[in-house]
Design a protein around this motif. Structure first.
Motif, PDB file in Angstrom:
ATOM      1  N   GLY A  54       0.648  -1.575  -0.093  1.00 28.93           N
ATOM      2  CA  GLY A  54      -0.130  -0.079  -0.012  1.00 28.93           C
ATOM      3  C   GLY A  54       0.483   0.768  -0.146  1.00 28.93           C
ATOM      4  N   ASN A  55       2.184   1.550   0.227  1.00 27.17           N
ATOM      5  CA  ASN A  55       3.276   2.079  -0.191  1.00 27.17           C
ATOM      6  C   ASN A  55       2.769   2.976  -1.016  1.00 27.17           C
ATOM      7  OD1 ASN A  55       4.369   1.687   2.405  1.00 27.17           O
ATOM      8  ND2 ASN A  55       5.307   0.403   1.768  1.00 27.17           N
ATOM      9  N   VAL A  56       3.226   4.128  -1.411  1.00 29.80           N
ATOM     10  CA  VAL A  56       3.039   4.454  -2.789  1.00 29.80           C
ATOM     11  C   VAL A  56       4.084   5.911  -2.947  1.00 29.80           C
ATOM     12  CG1 VAL A  56       1.547   6.836  -3.633  1.00 29.80           C
ATOM     13  CG2 VAL A  56      -0.135   5.179  -2.067  1.00 29.80           C
ATOM     14  N   TYR A  57       4.749   5.729  -4.677  1.00 29.97           N
ATOM     15  CA  TYR A  57       5.387   6.313  -4.786  1.00 29.97           C
ATOM     16  C   TYR A  57       4.882   7.774  -5.808  1.00 29.97           C
ATOM     17  CZ  TYR A  57       8.500   2.039  -2.823  1.00 29.97           C
ATOM     18  OH  TYR A  57       8.217   1.390  -2.205  1.00 29.97           O
ATOM     19  N   MET A  58       5.750   8.579  -5.417  1.00 29.74           N
ATOM     20  CA  MET A  58       5.590   9.945  -6.675  1.00 29.74           C
ATOM     21  C   MET A  58       6.002  10.762  -7.310  1.00 29.74           C
ATOM     22  SD  MET A  58       2.747  12.037  -3.915  1.00 29.74           S
ATOM     23  CE  MET A  58       1.245  10.931  -3.524  1.00 29.74           C
ATOM     24  N   THR A  59       6.911  11.043  -7.988  1.00 34.31           N
ATOM     25  CA  THR A  59       7.933  10.885  -8.832  1.00 34.31           C
ATOM     26  C   THR A  59       7.191  12.803  -9.455  1.00 34.31           C
ATOM     27  OG1 THR A  59       6.958  10.921 -11.298  1.00 34.31           O
ATOM     28  CG2 THR A  59       7.569   9.215 -10.312  1.00 34.31           C
ATOM     29  N   GLN A  60       8.492  13.839  -8.803  1.00 34.84           N
ATOM     30  CA  GLN A  60       8.548  14.759  -9.366  1.00 34.84           C
ATOM     31  C   GLN A  60       9.691  15.612  -9.937  1.00 34.84           C
ATOM     32  OE1 GLN A  60       8.800  18.182  -6.273  1.00 34.84           O
ATOM     33  NE2 GLN A  60       7.194  17.917  -5.818  1.00 34.84           N
ATOM     34  N   SER A  61       9.740  16.119 -11.275  1.00 35.29           N
ATOM     35  CA  SER A  61      10.556  16.735 -11.905  1.00 35.29           C
ATOM     36  C   SER A  61      10.175  18.381 -11.708  1.00 35.29           C
ATOM     37  CB  SER A  61      10.513  16.312 -13.303  1.00 35.29           C
ATOM     38  OG  SER A  61      11.172  17.024 -13.797  1.00 35.29           O
ATOM     39  N   PHE A  62      11.445  18.775 -11.333  1.00 41.40           N
ATOM     40  CA  PHE A  62      11.388  20.516 -11.304  1.00 41.40           C
ATOM     41  C   PHE A  62      12.420  21.131 -11.354  1.00 41.40           C
ATOM     42  CE2 PHE A  62      11.345  23.630  -8.264  1.00 41.40           C
ATOM     43  CZ  PHE A  62      10.145  24.782  -8.206  1.00 41.40           C
ATOM     44  N   SER A  64      15.658  21.635 -12.327  1.00 43.12           N
ATOM     45  CA  SER A  64      17.445  20.899 -12.691  1.00 43.12           C
ATOM     46  C   SER A  64      16.976  19.738 -11.231  1.00 43.12           C
ATOM     47  CB  SER A  64      18.239  20.964 -12.075  1.00 43.12           C
ATOM     48  OG  SER A  64      18.518  22.086 -10.650  1.00 43.12           O
ATOM     49  N   THR A  65      16.352  18.819 -10.434  1.00 42.85           N
ATOM     50  CA  THR A  65      15.897  18.068  -9.877  1.00 42.85           C
ATOM     51  C   THR A  65      14.916  17.500 -10.305  1.00 42.85           C
ATOM     52  OG1 THR A  65      15.142  19.638  -7.685  1.00 42.85           O
ATOM     53  CG2 THR A  65      17.304  19.264  -8.197  1.00 42.85           C
ATOM     54  N   SER A  66      15.541  16.077  -9.960  1.00 45.87           N
ATOM     55  CA  SER A  66      14.323  15.511  -9.422  1.00 45.87           C
ATOM     56  C   SER A  66      14.200  14.210  -7.990  1.00 45.87           C
ATOM     57  CB  SER A  66      13.973  14.052 -10.735  1.00 45.87           C
ATOM     58  OG  SER A  66      13.640  14.758 -11.993  1.00 45.87           O
ATOM     59  N   THR A  67      12.866  14.002  -7.537  1.00 43.64           N
ATOM     60  CA  THR A  67      13.301  13.831  -6.450  1.00 43.64           C
ATOM     61  C   THR A  67      11.306  12.466  -6.589  1.00 43.64           C
ATOM     62  OG1 THR A  67      13.225  15.453  -5.413  1.00 43.64           O
ATOM     63  CG2 THR A  67      12.037  14.259  -4.096  1.00 43.64           C
ATOM     64  N   PRO A  85      18.773  11.277  -9.746  1.00 41.36           N
ATOM     65  CA  PRO A  85      20.175  11.751 -10.579  1.00 41.36           C
ATOM     66  C   PRO A  85      19.450  12.467 -11.391  1.00 41.36           C
ATOM     67  CG  PRO A  85      20.637   9.713 -10.698  1.00 41.36           C
ATOM     68  CD  PRO A  85      19.304   9.009 -10.357  1.00 41.36           C
ATOM     69  N   ASP A  86      18.700  11.668 -12.769  1.00 33.33           N
ATOM     70  CA  ASP A  86      18.472  12.520 -13.524  1.00 33.33           C
ATOM     71  C   ASP A  86      16.902  12.844 -13.865  1.00 33.33           C
ATOM     72  OD1 ASP A  86      20.658  10.935 -14.642  1.00 33.33           O
ATOM     73  OD2 ASP A  86      19.158   9.409 -15.273  1.00 33.33           O
ATOM     74  N   ASN A  87      17.222  14.461 -13.877  1.00 35.30           N
ATOM     75  CA  ASN A  87      15.800  14.898 -14.494  1.00 35.30           C
ATOM     76  C   ASN A  87      15.477  14.598 -15.106  1.00 35.30           C
ATOM     77  OD1 ASN A  87      14.198  17.444 -13.582  1.00 35.30           O
ATOM     78  ND2 ASN A  87      15.313  18.178 -15.607  1.00 35.30           N
ATOM     79  N   GLY A  88      13.863  14.589 -14.964  1.00 35.83           N
ATOM     80  CA  GLY A  88      12.399  14.438 -15.625  1.00 35.83           C
ATOM     81  C   GLY A  88      11.493  13.379 -15.266  1.00 35.83           C
ATOM     82  N   ALA A  89      12.124  12.778 -14.161  1.00 32.62           N
ATOM     83  CA  ALA A  89      11.177  11.690 -13.737  1.00 32.62           C
ATOM     84  C   ALA A  89       9.180  12.295 -14.414  1.00 32.62           C
ATOM     85  CB  ALA A  89      11.502  11.466 -12.151  1.00 32.62           C
ATOM     86  N   PRO A  96       6.667  -6.815  -8.421  1.00 30.71           N
ATOM     87  CA  PRO A  96       5.895  -7.820  -7.125  1.00 30.71           C
ATOM     88  C   PRO A  96       6.164  -8.126  -6.305  1.00 30.71           C
ATOM     89  CG  PRO A  96       4.607  -7.588  -9.459  1.00 30.71           C
ATOM     90  CD  PRO A  96       6.226  -7.190  -9.700  1.00 30.71           C
ATOM     91  N   LYS A  97       7.741  -8.980  -7.463  1.00 33.32           N
ATOM     92  CA  LYS A  97       8.270  -9.761  -7.049  1.00 33.32           C
ATOM     93  C   LYS A  97       9.546  -9.257  -6.057  1.00 33.32           C
ATOM     94  CE  LYS A  97       7.295 -13.665  -9.356  1.00 33.32           C
ATOM     95  NZ  LYS A  97       6.656 -15.472  -8.426  1.00 33.32           N
ATOM     96  N   THR A  98      10.087  -8.242  -6.544  1.00 37.87           N
ATOM     97  CA  THR A  98      10.980  -8.365  -5.133  1.00 37.87           C
ATOM     98  C   THR A  98      11.472  -6.892  -4.494  1.00 37.87           C
ATOM     99  OG1 THR A  98      12.090  -6.714  -7.512  1.00 37.87           O
ATOM    100  CG2 THR A  98      12.942  -8.981  -7.082  1.00 37.87           C
ATOM    101  N   GLY A  99      10.256  -6.019  -4.752  1.00 37.39           N
ATOM    102  CA  GLY A  99      10.124  -4.817  -4.821  1.00 37.39           C
ATOM    103  C   GLY A  99      10.752  -3.896  -5.090  1.00 37.39           C
ATOM    104  N   ASP A 100      11.528  -4.072  -5.916  1.00 36.83           N
ATOM    105  CA  ASP A 100      12.759  -2.695  -6.948  1.00 36.83           C
ATOM    106  C   ASP A 100      11.284  -1.523  -7.444  1.00 36.83           C
ATOM    107  OD1 ASP A 100      14.764  -4.689  -5.995  1.00 36.83           O
ATOM    108  OD2 ASP A 100      15.461  -5.046  -8.632  1.00 36.83           O
ATOM    109  N   LEU A 101      11.819  -0.639  -7.167  1.00 37.89           N
ATOM    110  CA  LEU A 101      11.301   1.035  -7.461  1.00 37.89           C
ATOM    111  C   LEU A 101      12.005   0.774  -9.668  1.00 37.89           C
ATOM    112  CD1 LEU A 101       8.742   3.151  -7.855  1.00 37.89           C
ATOM    113  CD2 LEU A 101      10.918   4.425  -6.707  1.00 37.89           C
ATOM    114  N   GLY A 102      10.694   1.009  -9.750  1.00 40.36           N
ATOM    115  CA  GLY A 102      11.518   1.174 -11.584  1.00 40.36           C
ATOM    116  C   GLY A 102      11.548   3.439 -11.709  1.00 40.36           C
ATOM    117  N   VAL A 103      12.017   3.850 -11.951  1.00 36.68           N
ATOM    118  CA  VAL A 103      11.595   5.159 -12.527  1.00 36.68           C
ATOM    119  C   VAL A 103      11.925   5.383 -13.946  1.00 36.68           C
ATOM    120  CG1 VAL A 103      12.029   7.677 -11.718  1.00 36.68           C
ATOM    121  CG2 VAL A 103      11.794   5.867 -10.307  1.00 36.68           C
TER     122      VAL A 103
END
Length: 269
Positions: A54-62, A64-67, A85-89, A96-103
């Protein structure tokens, strides 16, 4: 339009939706499947995704930074942030197998994978713009790009390989594993006033996508999200619920979110 909010999120699953106008931006949090706005988070967000906890991930590109902000289910403040490290997220998905987050980063043309959703990411360079991405139930990663026609890539042995979709999807609008197939949003046609949206379902085998069915809608499908037998669609102005995969006419219309964009359903832990 600024809907009323409540102090506490209700029990149960929650629908998170990016919304904005010319002067402000929010992530709306709605009860699901009721579709009532319960509160909103004041952030300018580009993409949303969630994991099995149920954790929610929110990408923000602002500038020269991305968070990437990480929120617990129903929380109003982030429990963690990840540096990009790369602007433009612009998009994200959780394995679902590993919990790895792809951005996906549209500016750098890269895909970042954060092991278990934390720490320093591994970078992959892409030959397509990662407008959307998804993992299937086996942990295979797919990335959608393209403008006039969908371009689909799959991560195979450390490199992204092109997957040929048959038939092609015109004007692609989204990508998601629906539990059985890779669902790709696009257009089915148009009238004098608006476009008809369509969600095509593909089985992927040996870098080929074969069509297994289509869901045609009575509205445009600028963005979409599938949760079980419910299809949530934004035409850029209004949210609609449809039966999935039946489609047709909406079963519910929600007008409390301004210019709805990316969305995800967070399951109650």
């Amino acid at each position: 339009m600024q809907p009323q909010t409540t102090r506490r999120a209700p029990a149960g699953d929650l629908l998170y939706v990016v919304g904005h106008t010319a002067t402000w931006a929010y992530v709306y949090v709605l009860s699901f499947p009721a579709g009532r706005v319960v509160y909103k988070i004041s952030k300018q967000i580009t993409g949303l995704c969630s994991d099995r906890q149920g954790n929610v991930y929110m990408t923000q590109s602002f500038q020269s930074t991305s968070t990437i902000f990480v929120y617990r289910h129903g929380a109003k403040k982030p429990m963690a942030t990840l540096s990009d490290p790369d602007n433009g997220a612009a998009s994200c998905a959780v394995n679902p197998k590993t919990g790895d987050l792809g951005v996906g980063n549209v500016e750098g043309g890269t895909l970042l994978i954060y092991p278990h959703g934390q720490g320093k990411p591994k970078r992959y360079y892409l030959w397509l713009s990662p407008n959307d991405l998804t993992y299937d139930s086996e942990g295979n990663l797919f990335v959608l790009g393209g403008n006039s026609y969908a371009t689909l890539g799959e991560l195979i042995n450390g490199k992204f390989k092109r997957v040929i979709l048959s038939p092609h999807v015109p004007n692609p609008t989204g990508l998601q594993w629906d539990g059985k197939h890779i669902a790709v949003g696009g257009e089915a046609g148009s009238s004098s006033y608006y476009y008809y949206g369509q969600i095509n379902r593909y089985a992927i085998d040996a870098r080929k996508g074969s069509l297994k069915g289509s869901t045609t809608l009575s509205t445009d499908a600028a963005r979409f999200f599938v949760r079980g037998s419910t299809l949530i669609v934004s035409d850029g102005y209004t949210l609609y619920f449809f039966s999935y995969p039946a489609g047709g006419e909406p079963t519910k219309t929600i007008k409390d979110v301004d210019e709805p964009g990316s969305m995800t359903v967070s399951v109650a832990p």
